[in-house]
Every structure is written in structure tokens, then in C-alpha cells.
Design an enzyme around this catalytic site. Structure first.
Site, short mmCIF file in Angstrom:
data_model
loop_
_atom_site.label_atom_id
_atom_site.label_comp_id
_atom_site.label_asym_id
_atom_site.label_seq_id
_atom_site.Cartn_x
_atom_site.Cartn_y
_atom_site.Cartn_z
N PHE A 410 0.82 -1.21 0.00
CA PHE A 410 0.00 0.00 0.00
C PHE A 410 0.86 1.27 0.00
O PHE A 410 0.53 2.25 0.68
CB PHE A 410 -0.97 0.00 1.18
CG PHE A 410 -1.44 -1.37 1.59
CD1 PHE A 410 -2.13 -2.16 0.69
CD2 PHE A 410 -1.15 -1.89 2.84
CE1 PHE A 410 -2.53 -3.44 1.04
CE2 PHE A 410 -1.56 -3.16 3.20
CZ PHE A 410 -2.26 -3.95 2.30
N CYS A 411 1.95 1.24 -0.75
CA CYS A 411 2.88 2.38 -0.80
C CYS A 411 3.40 2.74 0.60
O CYS A 411 3.61 3.91 0.91
CB CYS A 411 2.23 3.60 -1.46
SG CYS A 411 1.80 3.35 -3.18
N ASN A 412 3.58 1.72 1.43
CA ASN A 412 4.08 1.95 2.79
C ASN A 412 5.03 0.81 3.13
O ASN A 412 4.72 -0.06 3.95
CB ASN A 412 2.92 2.02 3.79
CG ASN A 412 3.32 2.61 5.11
OD1 ASN A 412 4.47 2.46 5.54
ND2 ASN A 412 2.39 3.27 5.78
#
Length: 781
Positions: A410-412
Site C-alpha cells: 500500500f505504498c508503505n
């Protein structure tokens, strides 16, 4: 038992359901990615565009009035006013973060600090900030600054800087991976007292970064993109210097417009460099002279604003107020937290028949306190043996049940690293060596997850949606227990999946990972993997596998049981030669059997009490082997005559002990949990065919399998001896290998399976030369 208490009345819920009737049988559970727009919201926006003349605000005063009205509504939404905060329109929260990174004045000696569990866009700020040092803070580092929450609203931090340098701390109000909410009381504490811990230095302009920063003014940039979508952010109570938001996460429509809210204090340390149209009073082309606008937001909104999108935000505010009346965002916060709490509790109840949990959850504080947790649930699915199911497979199953959710990191990546406990070496293995990229479906590395599954809720999510999602998990992973059944279910409907998931569906079944050829019996392996591709088969098995062996002065086969140093002899097939390497020395013999026969004497030996015929490979290699192994009288013998498997005249064998091929499942090896690397443990079992099904020991139940186009029958499990106690890279013995297997299998010593090739069709394809290729799909019957 956690019961769900509805936040909305029956009438309110009916009105909301009507607005999202277009979902039909689909279930949408990715509100952390974006929430959905209401039907009336876009209809009203379209009607406004048809009714009004909305043009460039530089030309049309009415448009400028609309934009100013939106600024007012934004300030009201965050419980503040134009005296305390400026609103600068940006493309999204990412663009707002970039604006802060480009223009924040560190005054030479200030540092940039960010949280490990931050969105990728915050990591991107590191490339632009002009800081003296860049530091990574963990969640716990930031929470060291928490003190008792004040009973009265905190006064605004002093606008006048007192120190010589300015430092910037950036973190998310709500983690987009886990939904954890950072205690916002840290904002004032950091602004007043600085950080208790600087964090891990990831870059510094100095060779020895400072251990403590005591002479710096601290400013806080709050990434509120995930938080503001479903939680009230009160800027009278908590006063970060910069707040970054994306409005599509709140309203679903329009996209392409976000905002940076800048406090009066924060405005003092933003130094505008670039200027575009609309941001200046004048700029001379013939000199460098120019003058920026006096109004703060006008100086930072370069070029023409996306005025149509900004005006349409008004419909977003009105829609929320109409569908969720009375403190809309507070009620939405209670609604999504209640759903998340219910979902988390139900997930914990899902168990396999043996009592093993189906789900591993990822969160910091549980779901009892809404102040600490938002409407997001992150997890992975596990088998009854505790192994992980790839999130790509879960995404396929969900999509075929018309459930839209999110998988990956999740782009994390920082949150992934924390919750999945990925060390630096594993991170490199995932991203540098295995080549994973953000957004792909590379979900397992040696059985360990590289990401997770996430469901997140919005005000239009119903309890029935959560139940439908839970039922999908039950049906897919508790009712359909066997992976082969799930694979078939997905493959039969793969054309219904999105393109990216279709590619993942093609990779559901286990594949041939590696081939290992042992040209010289009991010596090291010559490995074939995806980089080298295919290897031909003969009637005896893999070409050149166990075609040579070393015999002692009595003509008896020499094995690692008698000489562990045999594993240090590295055979390589290069051109028309078999090369043998030991330490810094090497020797070679021809691969051609006819050449070997023309220059060699015949000899005899035994393998597993069965007589074999061979050619002596000569004095040169014999002398080299004697010197390398420190043994007198050893010779290299090559098989010359066919050898049939005991009890059959059809199956031909090389100098193997029992069967043509030995197959080992890496999942079974992983379950041993040795302290050495997994590859080292796999090597101990000296298999020809290495696969990874994700489920330990399932291979012991196989009767037939197909690898690519080649059919194999299972001849039975391999009964292990103490040879697996030898580390094949060092020659050292470790007896616990055998005892571990015995303990796991109630005294049995089975590990891996013997297989032999079968003809397919009416023609005997064993007469034809076929190949095994790394990456071939494995289908079990």
C-alpha cells in the site's frame, strides 16, 4: 462476543444505500485507497456546470468567489479559520508534501525527521529537503514525546523562532497500512521541546551526525490523507504547522485536487523559490527582478488552479452533510471504527479444523479505542500448518467473489518491514534480487509474505459487506481446504479477473524452482535455475546425473559417509568437458562416452549391492582426486552399461541408489527452521528437483504429478540416512538434522519423494529427448 451497533438510522441507511445502488452485487472495501462518490453528488456537480458559467478565476470573479467559498468550507471542516491557517490548493496530498519539502527553510543546520511507517510520498521528501541530516523515527520514537493531554485547548506555539536552525518532523496521523492513529498530542510537545530521540540517521552532511539536536526550532508536517477521510481533525485543539490532504479520499470525487493547510507559524519558514503564473505582482524578463504576491496562498498556487474540480468540492461537503447529518465526520468515524472492530473480532474466530488460526492481523493497539485505530484491517491468510497464503491468491479469490480490496504494501514499505518483520537482508532479497516492485503481486519469498491484505471502510459500507467478505474467506480457505481446488476454481474463471490478476492466476500453481545434477556421485551439485533454463532428460533421468563415481583402491564406491570432503568437489559441465574443481585446482574429463570408451579400461564396481560396469577415467584425474581428498588409490569411474531398477527391466537408472529423481519441497525444508540459511538446508537433501508448494510435506501424499509436459509417477518417500547431517557447503556434520526430522514425523525418517518419468500418450516419449525447464508449472494428481 463483539456486537456491531449501527451508527445510522434505518432511514439514513436506506438513503445511503440508494446513492450507491450502482455497486449491485459488488462489495467495495478499499476506502483507504479512495472512498466512493454518491450519485447525487456528481449529478449536482454536472447540473452546476450546465447552469453556471465557471471560467478561469483570473478572468471570472464569480469563479474566484466559488474558490474562496471552498477555502472557507475546508477551514470549517477542520475547525479552524483564516486567522490561523492558510489553504493552498495542490494536486493531492503528495503534491502538498512536495511543496513543503521544496520550500521549507532548514536555516542551514536543521534536520529532517520522518516516521518509518509513512507513505512513499513522505520518503520522497528526502530527495528534496535541504537538511543537515535525515533521520528515520519509529512509531515508538515519536510516542516518546507523548505527555498527558491538556484539559484545555493548547495555545498556538510561538510564531517567533528562537533557535538558529529549523527542523521538520513529518508523520501520518493515521497509518494507511494498519489504520493506527498516532496520538496527536505529540505535535505540541515536539514543537515546544523537540524530539526525545532523533531516530536512525539515514543520511548526514557530516561524517559524524549529532547524537542530540538541542539548538533547533521544531515544525510538524502532518500527513492527514488517510486520517481526514474518516476522522475529525480539530485544528483548534491540535496545531501542526503543515497539514496535507487529498479530497478524493474524503468525497470520492473529484480527483486531482488536494490541499496544504499552513499555520501562521509554518508560513514563516516556507521560502518560495519557483514562481509561476498568478503568484507574482511582476517579473522582469530583462533582469532577475520579481515580486511575489502578498497573499500567502497566492504565492504558492502556481499557474491556473484546477478551478472546476475545486468548485465541485462544494457538492462533496453538501453530500456528506445531507447523507450523514449532524457532525458528519464524527459519525463516520464511529461507523467505520465499529465495522473494523466487528471485522477484526470475526477474523479472530476463523480457525482451521485443527484449531490453527486462519488469520494473522497487523495492528499496534487493537480495535477497542477509536482514538488509536481507524476503519482499516490488515492481515494475511495462513494454512492449517501455519504457512502463509500469498496475498495475490487472496486477491484473485476476492475478485471472483466481486469483492474489491487491496493487497501489497500500500505504498508503505516501512509498515510492511515492521509488521512482517523483514530485516535489511530480506528487504534486499525482495526488492533488489527478486525484483519486486510496488503494486505487483510478488507475494511470497521462501514462504514469507512480502505484503498483506487490507480492507478499509467508508460511510457507505454496510455490515452485510463485512459479512460477505468474511464468508468469502470461510468458503475459500476453510471449506475449500486443498490448494489444488482453489487453483482450479481461479484458473477456470481467470478471464473474469483484471489483467494484473490474470497474470497472477497463471502463477498460482507451484513451479519447478531448480534442478540439481550430481555428475559425480556424492560430490557437489551442478545447479540449473531460471537463469540457465532447461536441462535434457535421458532414459536414466537428468542427463549426466550420477554418471561418474569415485571408487577406492578396492573398487568400492566412495561416499560422504566415509569422506565428507567429497561435497567440496564441484563438478561443472562446460562445453564438451566435465570439470572438477576443488579449492584453487581443477581437472577435467570428456563428456563424450565414445571418446571416454576409446581411451579407457573397463572396470567393475557395485551400487547398492548391484553390480555396475564402467570405464576408468585415467591416471591424471585419479592423481588429482587423491591429492585433493588426501586419499591414496582413488579412481574416477564412469557408468558404461545400462542398469535397471531392482524388480523391473523398464526403468533405467544411473549410479543413483534407488530412483531416477529425488524431489524436495522447500516448504517442508522451511518447517525444520534450522539456524542456517534455507538454501544450505535444501542442499543437505541432495534433491534433483526442487519445488515450493507453500505447504510442508504435502508431497508425501502425491501419487502422480506433471511438471510442464512431462508426467511422473511417485515411487515412494525417501528414507533418509545420516548423510543429511553433512553441510554440503562446508563438510561439517550436525546430527540434529536427522533427529529433527524424526521428531517431526514421530520417529519416521522420510523426507522428499522418489519419482520416475512415465510415457504420455500412445507413443513412448521416453524414446524422445525431452527437457525440464525451471519455471515449469507443477500439477498434482
Amino acid at each position: 462476543m463483539v456486537e456491531y451497533t449501527a451508527e445510522f438510522t434505518a432511514e439514513e441507511q436506506a438513503l445511503i444505500d440508494k446513492e450507491f445502488a450502482r455497486l449491485g452485487e459488488s462489495t467495495y472495501l478499499d476506502h483507504a485507497g479512495t472512498t466512493l462518490y454518491a450519485e447525487s453528488q456528481v449529478l449536482s456537480a454536472a447540473q452546476q456546470l450546465q447552469r453556471d458559467v465557471i471560467c478561469n478565476p483570473h478572468t471570472c470573479r464569480a469563479t474566484g468567489d466559488y474558490v474562496d467559498q471552498v477555502r472557507y468550507r475546508i477551514l470549517e471542516f477542520f475547525n479552524t479559520n483564516a486567522n490561523d491557517y492558510h489553504v493552498v490548493f495542490t494536486a493531492n496530498a503528495t503534491a502538498a508534501l512536495r511543496l513543503v519539502a521544496e520550500h521549507f527553510d532548514f536555516a542551514g543546520d536543521g534536520n529532517f525527521h520522518y516516521c518509518q511507517e509513512n507513505h512513499t510520498s513522505v520518503l520522497g521528501m528526502r530527495q528534496l529537503v535541504k537538511a543537515k541530516g535525515i533521520y528515520m523515527l519509529t512509531k515508538d520514537d515519536i510516542e516518546l514525546n507523548v505527555q498527558d493531554q491538556p484539559s484545555t485547548p493548547a495555545p498556538a506555539p510561538a510564531a517567533v523562532a528562537t533557535a538558529q536552525a529549523n527542523s521538520l518532523v513529518t508523520f501520518s496521523a493515521q497509518c494507511n497500512f494498519s489504520g493506527y492513529k498516532m496520538p496527536l498530542t505529540v505535535i505540541e510537545q515536539i514543537q515546544r521541546r523537540g524530539l526525545q530521540q532523533l531516530g536512525k540517521c539515514v543520511w548526514s552532511a557530516e561524517s559524524q551526525p549529532a547524537a542530540k539536536d538541542v539548538d533547533s526550532n521544531y515544525y510538524v508536517c502532518l500527513d492527514a490523507a488517510a486520517f481526514a477521510a474518516s476522522s475529525p481533525l480539530d485544528l483548534q485543539r491540535f496545531r501542526p504547522d503543515f497539514v496535507c490532504v487529498s479530497f478524493y479520499k474524503i468525497f470520492g470525487y473529484p480527483t486531482g485536487v488536494g490541499g496544504l493547510l499552513v499555520s501562521r507559524r509554518g508560513a514563516e519558514v516556507l521560502r518560495k523559490r519557483f514562481y509561476g503564473g498568478g503568484t507574482i505582482n511582476y517579473a522582469y524578463p530583462h533582469t532577475m527582478e520579481h515580486q511575489l504576491r502578498n497573499v500567502f496562498h497566492e504565492r504558492f498556487e502556481d499557474g491556473t488552479l484546477p478551478f472546476l474540480s475545486i468548485v465541485e468540492l462544494l457538492q462533496g461537503f453538501r453530500t456528506l452533510e445531507r447523507l450523514v447529518p449532524g457532525r458528519s465526520i464524527e459519525r463516520i468515524s464511529r461507523h467505520v471504527h465499529g465495522l473494523a472492530r466487528y471485522c477484526e473480532h470475526q477474523l479472530k474466530q476463523l480457525k482451521h479444523p485443527n484449531g490453527a488460526p486462519l488469520i494473522t492481523l497487523y495492528n499496534h493497539a487493537g480495535y477497542e479505542d477509536r482514538a488509536k485505530q481507524g476503519g482499516t484491517v490488515a492481515f494475511n491468510v495462513r494454512t492449517d500448518s501455519g504457512d502463509y497464503v500469498g496475498f495475490g491468491e487472496v486477491a484473485c479469490m476476492a475478485a471472483l467473489h466481486r469483492i474489491l480490496l487491496r493487497t501489497g504494501c500500500f505504498c508503505n514499505v516501512g509498515a510492511c518491514q515492521h509488521f512482517l518483520q523483514l530485516n535489511d537482508e530480506t528487504m534486499d532479497a525482495i526488492y533488489k534480487r527478486a525484483g519486486r516492485i510496488c503494486g505487483d503481486y510478488f507475494d511470497l519469498l521462501d514462504g514469507q509474505p512480502t505484503g498483506a491484505v487490507r480492507v478499509s471502510f467508508g460511510y457507505m459500507t454496510r455490515i452485510q459487506d463485512v459479512d460477505r467478505f468474511l464468508q468469502m474467506l470461510r468458503n475459500s480457505y476453510l471449506v475449500i481446504a486443498k490448494p489444488q481446488q482453489r487453483f482450479s476454481f481461479i484458473e477456470q474463471q481467470a478471464e473474469l479477473l483484471p489483467k494484473a490478476l490474470q497474470q497472477r492466476a497463471q502463477r498460482l500453481r507451484p513451479r519447478l524452482l531448480q534442478l540439481a545434477i550430481y555428475p559425480v556421485k556424492s560430490c557437489a551439485a551442478f545447479k540449473i535455475d531460471s537463469s540457465t533454463g532447461s536441462w535434457p532428460l535421458t532414459k536414466q533421468g537428468l542427463q549426466y546425473d550420477r554418471e561418474w563415481m569415485i571408487v577406492d583402491m578396492n573398487g568400492m564406491a566412495l561416499t560422504q559417509k566415509r569422506c565428507t570432503d567429497l561435497c567440496l568437489i564441484q563438478p561443472r559441465i562446460v562445453g564438451d568437458q566435465l570439470e572438477l574443481h576443488y579449492a584453487e585446482t581443477s581437472c577435467s574429463v570428456p563428456l563424450s562416452l565414445s571418446v571416454q570408451a576409446a581411451n579407457s579400461a573397463r572396470c567393475h564396481s557395485k551400487v547398492c549391492r548391484q553390480a555396475i560396469e564402467g570405464y576408468d577415467c585415467g591416471d591424471e584425474v585419479a592423481t588429482w582426486l587423491s591429492q585433493s581428498l588426501g586419499l591414496e588409490g582413488v579412481r574416477l569411474l564412469r557408468q558404461s552399461a545400462q542398469r535397471s531398477a531392482p524388480g523391473t527391466q523398464q526403468q533405467q537408472l544411473s549410479l543413483v541408489n534407488q530412483a531416477q529423481f529425488l524431489l524436495v519441497n522447500r516448504a517442508s525444508v522451511r518447517s525444520l527452521q534450522f539456524e542456517e540459511s534455507l538454501d544450505e538446508t535444501v542442499d543437505r537433501f541432495r534433491a534433483n528437483i526442487i519445488i515450493d508448494t507453500g505447504t510442508p510435506f504435502e508431497e508425501l501424499a502425491y501419487t502422480q504429478l506433471r511438471i510442464g509436459d512431462i508426467l511422473f509417477q511417485v515411487d515412494g518417500p525417501c528414507q533418509r540416512c545420516d548423510m543429511i547431517c553433512i553441510n554440503q557447503r562446508t563438510g561439517e556434520r550436525s546430527p540434529e538434522t536427522l533427529t529433527t526430522i524424526a521428531r517431526m514425523q514421530s520417529g519416521k525418517m522420510r523426507f522428499g519423494i522418489y519419482i520416475s518419468r512415465l510415457p504420455s500418450g500412445t507413443d513412448d516419449t521416453l524414446e524422445q529427448q525431452q527437457q525440464l525447464t525451471c519455471g515449469d508449472v507443477i500439477v498434482v494428481s
